[in-house]
Design an enzyme around this catalytic site. Structure first.
Site, PDB file in Angstrom:
ATOM      1  N   CYS A 206     -23.338  23.283  -7.778  1.00  0.00           N
ATOM      2  CA  CYS A 206     -24.433  23.798  -7.144  1.00  0.00           C
ATOM      3  C   CYS A 206     -25.516  24.116  -8.245  1.00  0.00           C
ATOM      4  CB  CYS A 206     -24.354  24.955  -6.099  1.00  0.00           C
ATOM      5  SG  CYS A 206     -23.294  24.333  -4.708  1.00  0.00           S
TER       6      CYS A 206
ATOM      7  N   HIS B 122     -29.097  27.718  -4.398  1.00  0.00           N
ATOM      8  CA  HIS B 122     -28.832  29.044  -3.825  1.00  0.00           C
ATOM      9  C   HIS B 122     -28.942  29.989  -4.888  1.00  0.00           C
ATOM     10  CE1 HIS B 122     -24.859  29.302  -5.972  1.00  0.00           C
ATOM     11  NE2 HIS B 122     -24.769  28.219  -5.576  1.00  0.00           N
TER      12      HIS B 122
END
Length: 190
Positions: free
Chosen positions: A166, A150
């Site tokens: 992440c 992301h």
């Protein structure tokens, strides 16, 4: 070969300049080596997708958590490289094969149960588009629960161990990857 006085003088001046430059640069070099961080481009390690996958398929993403970089190949073989943020600790780092299963523009964010346990002061949910949203402007959802590639609103995180699991990219770069990586893109974290 005989050395002339002029050549000798030029070499002496160059040797002196290099020595002076070394003395001036030495404190920062020592500091860089002392904290275990490599601060040069040679730290990047480029992968060949064929070492990790049998076919290019819909495309491939390899995220290298050691050198904090992501390589993306499109289905036609064009490859681009992006700097990333990576998980804070080894226990937050997942490695192996996965794939992009969903894509979202301006995704909303909810901390995972383990994040809420570590950080009870965090909000239960942050809307997409909110400047406090840690997922930035785009997210590629992986087949692993809670794992994403992301964007980030906090550009200081790129190039660092700063995530809760992440892989983060600058917003402009995740938007590029988002547009070029369809659902079904193969992913490997190394």
């Amino acid at each position: 070969m005989t050395m002339t006085r002029q050549t000798s003088t030029r070499r002496a001046v160059l040797r002196g300049a290099l020595t002076t430059a070394g003395v001036i640069a030495a404190p920062c070099l020592l500091r860089a080596e002392g904290d275990g961080t490599r601060r040069n481009i040679s730290a990047f390690r480029i992968h060949d997708w064929r070492d990790h996958f049998d076919t290019l398929g819909k495309g491939i993403i390899i995220a290298d958590t050691t050198v904090k970089m992501l390589q993306h190949w499109t289905a036609d073989g064009e490859m681009r490289v992006y700097p990333t943020s990576v998980p804070l600790t080894e226990d937050l780092t997942k490695r192996g094969y996965t794939e992009v299963v969903k894509k979202r523009k301006n995704p909303g964010w909810a901390p995972t149960p383990s994040m809420r346990k570590r950080n009870p002061e965090w909000p239960a949910y942050v809307d997409g588009g909110d400047p406090k949203n840690p997922l930035g402007t785009r997210a590629l959802y992986l087949s692993w629960t809670y794992y994403r590639i992301h964007g980030t609103q906090d550009t200081r995180k790129i190039g660092r161990k700063s995530s809760n699991g992440c892989i983060g990219l600058y917003n402009a770069q995740i938007e590029e990857v988002y547009d070029r990586a369809p659902v079904g893109t193969q992913v490997k974290l190394v």
